[in-house]
Design an enzyme around this catalytic site. Sequence first.
Site, short mmCIF file in Angstrom:
data_model
loop_
_atom_site.label_atom_id
_atom_site.label_comp_id
_atom_site.label_asym_id
_atom_site.label_seq_id
_atom_site.Cartn_x
_atom_site.Cartn_y
_atom_site.Cartn_z
N SER A 1 29.37 -16.52 8.84
CA SER A 1 29.90 -17.56 7.96
C SER A 1 31.18 -18.21 8.50
CB SER A 1 30.16 -17.00 6.56
OG SER A 1 31.22 -16.06 6.58
N LYS B 1 37.30 -15.84 4.27
CA LYS B 1 37.02 -17.26 4.08
C LYS B 1 38.32 -18.07 4.16
CE LYS B 1 32.55 -17.01 3.08
NZ LYS B 1 32.37 -15.64 3.59
#
Length: 210
Positions: free
Chosen positions: A126, A163
């Site tokens: 990701s 993230k």
Amino acid sequence: MSSIKSLTTRQQEVFDLIKRHIESTGMPPTRVEISKELGFRSPNAAEEHLKALARKGVIEIVSGVSRGIRLLTDIEEPENEGLPLIGRVAAGEPILAEQHIEATYQVDANMFKPQADFLLKVYGQSMKDIGILDGDLLAVHSTKDIRNGQIVVARIEDEVTVKRFERKGSVVYLHAENEEFEPIVVDLTQQPYFEIEGIAVGIIRNNAWM
């Protein structure tokens, strides 16, 4: 008294706080005071670190007393104790609790700016567009002082994710750096357990820090 074992960075901070508090006030701090000073979510987190210090023989916990902490020794901060690798973490528990530490890598925390406090293994792709790859060890600096745009380690219930952080009012967006992944949206008024554990300060890949 048992022999002194090297302390983790967080344990050293707790020990130093106890020592300073005794020197300045003549008495040890309460669990609430430790939690407030070091930014723990609850006094239970402080209690876990105190138990770890007691097991390592540097303090004694006197049961049934709010300030029942007694220093057993003075210690010097280790020059290089290595960095703990954090594994799976249960919701509500301190990320650096001993049961979450899978291994310790002999990496100098001061190689990273700001100083790294722990390592986290990266799973998945990701964040691949900014060079954070599956299998990397992410060096993390523990802090609650977060700005939009920083790469963070976040906990949602018992899941830990890496993230890019963005906050708009009471809503947090955790953005991937891979167009195949949608952002994670967290409504702080609805999510029962969400916490930022720190910011990324470097990557270790194939025994080389980046």
